[in-house]
Design a protein around this motif. Structure first.
Motif, mmCIF file in Angstrom:
data_model
loop_
_atom_site.group_PDB
_atom_site.id
_atom_site.type_symbol
_atom_site.label_atom_id
_atom_site.label_comp_id
_atom_site.label_asym_id
_atom_site.label_seq_id
_atom_site.Cartn_x
_atom_site.Cartn_y
_atom_site.Cartn_z
ATOM 1 N N GLN A 111 17.585 104.575 -3.162
ATOM 2 C CA GLN A 111 18.897 104.837 -2.560
ATOM 3 C C GLN A 111 19.740 103.578 -2.625
ATOM 4 O O GLN A 111 19.205 102.485 -2.561
ATOM 5 N N SER A 112 21.026 103.751 -2.660
ATOM 6 C CA SER A 112 22.043 102.688 -2.722
ATOM 7 C C SER A 112 21.633 101.469 -3.543
ATOM 8 O O SER A 112 21.140 100.513 -2.981
ATOM 9 N N PRO A 113 21.829 101.478 -4.853
ATOM 10 C CA PRO A 113 22.346 102.609 -5.626
ATOM 11 C C PRO A 113 21.330 103.752 -5.736
ATOM 12 O O PRO A 113 20.132 103.517 -5.738
ATOM 13 N N ASN A 114 21.876 104.958 -5.842
ATOM 14 C CA ASN A 114 21.027 106.152 -5.886
ATOM 15 C C ASN A 114 20.096 106.146 -7.087
ATOM 16 O O ASN A 114 20.427 105.597 -8.127
ATOM 17 N N PHE A 115 18.963 106.780 -6.916
ATOM 18 C CA PHE A 115 17.993 106.873 -8.003
ATOM 19 C C PHE A 115 18.605 107.599 -9.204
ATOM 20 O O PHE A 115 19.228 108.648 -9.059
ATOM 21 N N SER A 116 18.429 107.016 -10.381
ATOM 22 C CA SER A 116 18.865 107.670 -11.608
ATOM 23 C C SER A 116 17.708 107.650 -12.600
ATOM 24 O O SER A 116 17.324 106.596 -13.097
ATOM 25 N N SER A 117 17.143 108.836 -12.844
ATOM 26 C CA SER A 117 16.023 108.901 -13.789
ATOM 27 C C SER A 117 16.520 108.533 -15.186
ATOM 28 O O SER A 117 15.800 107.921 -15.977
ATOM 29 N N TYR A 118 17.763 108.868 -15.455
ATOM 30 C CA TYR A 118 18.349 108.577 -16.759
ATOM 31 C C TYR A 118 18.335 107.072 -17.045
ATOM 32 O O TYR A 118 17.924 106.624 -18.116
ATOM 33 N N LEU A 119 18.753 106.299 -16.051
ATOM 34 C CA LEU A 119 18.790 104.843 -16.214
ATOM 35 C C LEU A 119 17.376 104.275 -16.359
ATOM 36 O O LEU A 119 17.103 103.453 -17.234
ATOM 37 N N LEU A 120 16.481 104.755 -15.508
ATOM 38 C CA LEU A 120 15.089 104.297 -15.579
ATOM 39 C C LEU A 120 14.488 104.629 -16.945
ATOM 40 O O LEU A 120 13.840 103.790 -17.578
ATOM 41 N N ASN A 121 14.747 105.841 -17.425
ATOM 42 C CA ASN A 121 14.146 106.259 -18.687
ATOM 43 C C ASN A 121 14.728 105.508 -19.879
ATOM 44 O O ASN A 121 14.058 105.318 -20.889
ATOM 45 N N LYS A 122 15.957 105.071 -19.735
ATOM 46 C CA LYS A 122 16.575 104.257 -20.774
ATOM 47 C C LYS A 122 15.878 102.889 -20.838
ATOM 48 O O LYS A 122 15.553 102.397 -21.914
ATOM 49 N N PHE A 123 15.634 102.318 -19.681
ATOM 50 C CA PHE A 123 14.882 101.057 -19.630
ATOM 51 C C PHE A 123 13.507 101.247 -20.270
ATOM 52 O O PHE A 123 13.058 100.434 -21.077
ATOM 53 N N LEU A 124 12.838 102.331 -19.892
ATOM 54 C CA LEU A 124 11.484 102.583 -20.400
ATOM 55 C C LEU A 124 11.473 102.692 -21.920
ATOM 56 O O LEU A 124 10.603 102.133 -22.585
ATOM 57 N N ALA A 125 12.462 103.399 -22.474
ATOM 58 C CA ALA A 125 12.501 103.611 -23.923
ATOM 59 C C ALA A 125 12.530 102.271 -24.653
ATOM 60 O O ALA A 125 11.757 102.031 -25.582
ATOM 61 N N ILE A 126 13.402 101.406 -24.215
ATOM 62 C CA ILE A 126 13.573 100.138 -24.925
ATOM 63 C C ILE A 126 12.360 99.237 -24.735
ATOM 64 O O ILE A 126 11.863 98.626 -25.676
ATOM 65 N N ILE A 127 11.864 99.190 -23.516
ATOM 66 C CA ILE A 127 10.721 98.326 -23.220
ATOM 67 C C ILE A 127 9.479 98.794 -23.973
ATOM 68 O O ILE A 127 8.770 98.009 -24.603
ATOM 69 N N GLU A 128 9.236 100.092 -23.931
ATOM 70 C CA GLU A 128 8.039 100.600 -24.601
ATOM 71 C C GLU A 128 8.167 100.481 -26.111
ATOM 72 O O GLU A 128 7.196 100.203 -26.802
ATOM 73 N N TYR A 129 9.368 100.686 -26.628
ATOM 74 C CA TYR A 129 9.537 100.552 -28.072
ATOM 75 C C TYR A 129 9.219 99.132 -28.529
ATOM 76 O O TYR A 129 8.662 98.918 -29.601
ATOM 77 N N LYS A 130 9.556 98.164 -27.697
ATOM 78 C CA LYS A 130 9.273 96.767 -28.047
ATOM 79 C C LYS A 130 7.814 96.401 -27.819
ATOM 80 O O LYS A 130 7.413 95.258 -28.015
ATOM 81 N N GLY A 131 7.023 97.335 -27.372
ATOM 82 C CA GLY A 131 5.600 97.079 -27.185
ATOM 83 C C GLY A 131 5.300 96.279 -25.929
ATOM 84 O O GLY A 131 4.232 95.690 -25.798
ATOM 85 N N ILE A 132 6.262 96.251 -25.010
ATOM 86 C CA ILE A 132 6.061 95.525 -23.755
ATOM 87 C C ILE A 132 5.624 96.533 -22.692
ATOM 88 O O ILE A 132 6.166 97.637 -22.609
ATOM 89 N N THR A 133 4.643 96.148 -21.892
ATOM 90 C CA THR A 133 4.152 97.059 -20.851
ATOM 91 C C THR A 133 5.173 97.187 -19.726
ATOM 92 O O THR A 133 5.601 96.179 -19.170
ATOM 93 N N PRO A 134 5.581 98.407 -19.384
ATOM 94 C CA PRO A 134 6.484 98.558 -18.240
ATOM 95 C C PRO A 134 5.709 98.745 -16.938
ATOM 96 O O PRO A 134 4.640 99.345 -16.931
ATOM 97 N N ILE A 135 6.244 98.191 -15.868
ATOM 98 C CA ILE A 135 5.721 98.483 -14.533
ATOM 99 C C ILE A 135 6.909 98.990 -13.731
ATOM 100 O O ILE A 135 7.951 98.329 -13.684
ATOM 101 N N ILE A 136 6.775 100.162 -13.147
ATOM 102 C CA ILE A 136 7.900 100.729 -12.400
ATOM 103 C C ILE A 136 7.728 100.416 -10.917
ATOM 104 O O ILE A 136 6.685 100.725 -10.331
ATOM 105 N N VAL A 137 8.735 99.774 -10.341
ATOM 106 C CA VAL A 137 8.708 99.526 -8.898
ATOM 107 C C VAL A 137 9.898 100.239 -8.267
ATOM 108 O O VAL A 137 11.052 99.921 -8.563
#
Ligand SMILES: Nc1nc2c(ncn2[C@@H]2O[C@H](COP(=O)(O)OP(=O)(O)OP(=O)(O)O)[C@@H](O)[C@H]2O)c(=O)[nH]1
Ligand SMILES: [Zn+2]
Length: 294
Positions: free
Chosen positions: A87-113
């Motif tokens: 919350q504040s800023p509100n959860f956006s799965s779209y934004l999170l998934n965009k981060f994930l796409a780029i990070i995973e494509y680069k072969g870097i391990t993502p950790i979601i907090v």
């Protein structure tokens, strides 16, 4: 005397190199040689350097990188912690998934907090709709609050940082700095703000801030809103998420973009709820963003 170390900060032509196995930081210049080869030292680089006098030195060699990011400029990242506020800023799965796409494509391990859990009402269905899916898809996920820290969850999160170079990223205001402060306040961990050790505090606002936490390096990226999608092609996006990387080869068509192609394994996984529909819809949205731009 030749030493090896890790670049913890780059400020104009100076690199600050932490010697391997101790906490001494040397102010080093890189040889002009690197410029000629279009090679610029980055934070995270492992280097050889020669110390001339006191704590001044010259970098003689940059070791091969396992990866590098351009914005922020960092090499050899072990993992990226995506700070995502509920919350504040509100959860956006779209934004999170965009981060994930780029990070995973680069072969870097993502950790979601997920942060700001304290702001969520008891009966909020965010968990059911979105959050629970991420661990189910195989992502390392933590749900935290900086206001009401739950020790076991924080301990588990801290354990992931041991001996690693971790970049904290996420939407502005999501709680990156606050989360790092919470980690620093917990006295079980060894802390040192590297920029303070450099005695150059006044420069820190123009740089990513670096901290030593759990014997690893944590890098904050303030005011950094999202990764650059410019270098991303639709074909790369189609194999970015680990579930997509592993399963795309079962699609009927090579280079399947998982949109309207028949016999698409990814769409089958959506039907069988291995990949949640919202995740797939966000993927389509990112894809159209990429193709519209072209
Ligand atoms: N209620 C609540 N507020 C939080 C929590 N974590 C952070 N905040 C608040 O959220 C606001 C933004 O936090 P920051 O840590 O500055 O966010 P940031 O991601 O570093 O932002 P930038 O530096 O702009 O990229 C601050 O007012 C924090 O006090 C949390 O877990 N719960
Ligand atoms: Zn497909």
């Amino acid at each position: 005397m030749e030493k090896t170390g890790l670049i913890v900060s780059v400020i104009s032509e100076f690199c600050y190199v932490k010697e391997a196995n101790n906490n001494v930081i040397y102010e080093c210049k890189s040889k002009g040689l690197f410029r000629h080869h279009n090679q610029r030292p980055l934070v995270g680089d492992h280097v050889d350097f020669i110390v001339q006098n006191n704590e001044q030195g010259t970098i003689t060699k940059i070791h091969p990188r396992k990866n590098e990011l351009y914005r922020p400029k960092i090499a050899n990242i072990d993992q990226t912690v995506i700070i995502t506020s509920l919350q504040s800023p509100n959860f956006s799965s779209y934004l999170l998934n965009k981060f994930l796409a780029i990070i995973e494509y680069k072969g870097i391990t993502p950790i979601i907090v997920f942060t700001k859990n304290d702001l969520l009402a008891q009966d909020d269905d965010l968990h059911h709709k979105y959050l629970k899916w991420y661990p189910q898809m195989g992502y390392q996920t933590f749900i935290l609050s900086n206001n009401v820290p739950s020790p076991s969850e924080w301990d588990a999160f801290k354990a992931t940082l041991i001996n690693k170079i971790s970049v904290f990223t996420g939407q502005t205001g999501s709680g990156k700095s606050t989360t790092i402060n919470t980690l620093l306040e917990q006295n079980l961990i060894k802390t040192q703000e590297i920029s303070k050790a450099l005695g150059r505090g006044k420069h820190t606002t123009t740089n990513n801030k670096m901290y030593e936490i759990s014997n690893g390096i944590v890098i904050d990226t303030p005011g950094f809103s999202s990764f650059d999608l410019r270098e991303f092609t639709p074909e790369q996006l189609a194999i970015s998420y680990h579930l997509f990387t592993e399963n795309s080869r079962f699609c009927k068509f090579r280079h399947c973009l998982h949109l309207n192609e028949p016999h698409c394994k990814i769409k089958e996984l959506v039907t069988t709820e291995i990949i949640p529909t919202f995740f797939y819809n966000d993927y389509c949205k990112i894809m159209s963003e990429l193709t519209e731009r072209k």
